[in-house]
Design a protein around this motif. Sequence first.
Motif, short mmCIF file in Angstrom:
data_model
loop_
_atom_site.label_atom_id
_atom_site.label_comp_id
_atom_site.label_asym_id
_atom_site.label_seq_id
_atom_site.Cartn_x
_atom_site.Cartn_y
_atom_site.Cartn_z
N LYS A 1 0.25 -4.60 6.95
CA LYS A 1 -0.68 -5.22 7.89
C LYS A 1 -0.41 -4.82 9.35
CE LYS A 1 -2.74 -9.66 9.15
NZ LYS A 1 -2.79 -9.33 10.57
N LYS A 2 0.85 -4.74 9.72
CA LYS A 2 1.19 -4.38 11.10
C LYS A 2 0.71 -2.96 11.41
CE LYS A 2 5.04 -4.01 14.35
NZ LYS A 2 6.51 -4.17 14.54
N ALA A 3 0.95 -2.04 10.48
CA ALA A 3 0.53 -0.65 10.68
C ALA A 3 -0.99 -0.55 10.76
CB ALA A 3 1.05 0.23 9.55
N ILE A 4 -1.69 -1.33 9.93
CA ILE A 4 -3.16 -1.33 9.94
C ILE A 4 -3.68 -1.79 11.29
CG2 ILE A 4 -5.19 -2.48 8.96
CD1 ILE A 4 -3.71 -2.49 6.26
N ASP A 5 -3.10 -2.87 11.82
CA ASP A 5 -3.53 -3.40 13.11
C ASP A 5 -3.20 -2.42 14.25
OD1 ASP A 5 -4.41 -5.65 11.82
OD2 ASP A 5 -2.61 -6.84 12.25
N THR A 6 -2.01 -1.83 14.19
CA THR A 6 -1.57 -0.93 15.25
C THR A 6 -2.44 0.32 15.32
OG1 THR A 6 0.71 -1.70 15.04
CG2 THR A 6 0.37 0.42 16.12
N LEU A 7 -2.79 0.87 14.15
CA LEU A 7 -3.55 2.12 14.08
C LEU A 7 -5.06 1.91 14.27
CD1 LEU A 7 -1.59 3.71 11.12
CD2 LEU A 7 -1.65 4.58 13.47
N GLY A 8 -5.49 0.66 14.26
CA GLY A 8 -6.90 0.37 14.48
C GLY A 8 -7.80 0.74 13.33
N VAL A 9 -7.28 0.62 12.11
CA VAL A 9 -8.09 0.90 10.93
C VAL A 9 -8.34 -0.40 10.19
CG1 VAL A 9 -7.26 3.26 10.69
CG2 VAL A 9 -6.03 1.41 9.55
N GLU A 10 -9.28 -0.37 9.27
CA GLU A 10 -9.57 -1.56 8.49
C GLU A 10 -9.71 -1.21 7.01
OE1 GLU A 10 -14.46 -1.61 9.05
OE2 GLU A 10 -13.24 -3.27 9.81
N LEU A 11 -9.37 -2.17 6.16
CA LEU A 11 -9.49 -1.99 4.72
C LEU A 11 -10.96 -2.13 4.34
CD1 LEU A 11 -8.14 -1.69 1.90
CD2 LEU A 11 -8.06 -4.20 1.82
N VAL A 12 -11.53 -1.07 3.77
CA VAL A 12 -12.93 -1.10 3.34
C VAL A 12 -13.04 -1.61 1.91
CG1 VAL A 12 -14.97 0.32 2.89
CG2 VAL A 12 -13.53 0.81 4.86
N ASP A 13 -12.13 -1.19 1.07
CA ASP A 13 -12.21 -1.58 -0.34
C ASP A 13 -10.85 -1.40 -1.00
OD1 ASP A 13 -13.29 -2.52 -2.64
OD2 ASP A 13 -14.45 -0.74 -3.13
N GLU A 14 -10.54 -2.29 -1.92
CA GLU A 14 -9.34 -2.17 -2.75
C GLU A 14 -9.80 -2.24 -4.20
OE1 GLU A 14 -5.02 -4.38 -3.59
OE2 GLU A 14 -6.55 -5.33 -2.34
N GLU A 15 -9.65 -1.16 -4.92
CA GLU A 15 -10.14 -1.09 -6.29
C GLU A 15 -9.01 -0.82 -7.26
OE1 GLU A 15 -13.86 0.93 -7.19
OE2 GLU A 15 -14.04 1.42 -5.08
N LYS A 16 -9.13 -1.40 -8.44
CA LYS A 16 -8.18 -1.15 -9.51
C LYS A 16 -8.88 -0.37 -10.60
CE LYS A 16 -5.02 -3.43 -12.74
NZ LYS A 16 -4.51 -4.72 -13.23
N PHE A 17 -8.34 0.79 -10.92
CA PHE A 17 -8.94 1.65 -11.93
C PHE A 17 -8.11 1.59 -13.20
CE2 PHE A 17 -10.46 3.38 -7.95
CZ PHE A 17 -11.78 3.65 -8.22
N ASN A 18 -8.73 1.12 -14.28
CA ASN A 18 -8.08 1.10 -15.58
C ASN A 18 -8.89 1.91 -16.58
OD1 ASN A 18 -5.83 -0.43 -15.08
ND2 ASN A 18 -6.79 -2.37 -15.62
N THR A 19 -8.21 2.72 -17.36
CA THR A 19 -8.90 3.37 -18.47
C THR A 19 -8.91 2.41 -19.64
OG1 THR A 19 -6.88 4.30 -19.39
CG2 THR A 19 -8.02 5.61 -17.72
N ALA A 20 -9.75 2.70 -20.63
CA ALA A 20 -9.77 1.86 -21.83
C ALA A 20 -8.41 1.87 -22.51
CB ALA A 20 -10.85 2.37 -22.79
N ALA A 21 -7.72 3.01 -22.45
CA ALA A 21 -6.40 3.10 -23.06
C ALA A 21 -5.43 2.14 -22.39
CB ALA A 21 -5.88 4.54 -22.96
N GLN A 22 -5.48 2.08 -21.07
CA GLN A 22 -4.61 1.16 -20.34
C GLN A 22 -4.95 -0.29 -20.68
OE1 GLN A 22 -5.60 2.69 -16.47
NE2 GLN A 22 -3.69 3.79 -16.26
N ASP A 23 -6.23 -0.59 -20.78
CA ASP A 23 -6.66 -1.94 -21.14
C ASP A 23 -6.16 -2.32 -22.53
OD1 ASP A 23 -7.99 -2.43 -18.77
OD2 ASP A 23 -9.88 -1.58 -19.50
#
Length: 285
Positions: free
Chosen positions: A180-202
């Motif tokens: 969080k500190k690095a995100i605020d310092t660099l002036g960027v923002e989180l657009v999306d956080e996605e979890k990718f699972n294959t059927a095998a992993q599921d």
Amino acid sequence: MTKVEFQKACLEAGIQLNEEQMNQFEKYMQLLIEWNEKMNLTAITQEEEVWEKHFYDSIMPFSNIDFETMCDIGSGAGFPGIPVKITFPHVHMTLVEPLQKRCRFLNEVKTQLNLENLDILNVRAEDLAKEKRECFDVVSARAVAKLSILLELCVPFVKMNRTMVALKGKNGHEELLNAKKAIDTLGVELVDEEKFNTAAQDMRALKERTNKLKEKLSTMYEELAGAMDTEAGHEAQLEAKNVLLKPIENMSLVVNHISDTLDTVIGNGYYKDVFTGFENLSHLF
């Protein structure tokens, strides 16, 4: 994940790979396995794992991004940069790798796969930042450093209002919280956080939860049976067994059958066909 499953999974994600692209992936895998005997490129060398953990996992995060240029920081054996380049050949790809021997491998892949508009730079990201500042639509990194450090390495290369993609494993969300500190310092923002699972992993995750349920049922049965042996007479034991233990025995039989079926499914790769039939079982756990 087999070659056929890989191609099918990509198609379901809206990515259609032609014969030439599939041949490039196969050639890339061959080179990866061959060169891995001479240098440490990857611990993953089984073909089905390469299709899933190297190729599929590399391209999925980019399936819905519109971009023309990309920089892969700390590219290593070429992940995710080369799979992305094969999948989206119009993208001008830059691979940044500080180790010369890995760059030799990447150049061999470039030659063997006839990849155009692919730059391989034998340089540290820190040293390249001034020259290539804000030059790329997308900047990515995989298995390079913790997110807080990765942001400092990658963000300088990203064009204004464009995208950095950090490919992370199971600790990704924890790293995000700590960054969080690095995100605020660099002036960027989180657009999306996605979890990718294959059927095998599921399927493997469902198998793990099934095993935990088996253990819980076994423990429950043993505890109840032990309590009845010490606290009840013979007739009371029989009645209690019918009322309490019999349902547990029946449920254990069902769970054991599910577990055996999952072993067959995982062993034979029938993920897509069977997973739908089992997905509601997650409510048991």
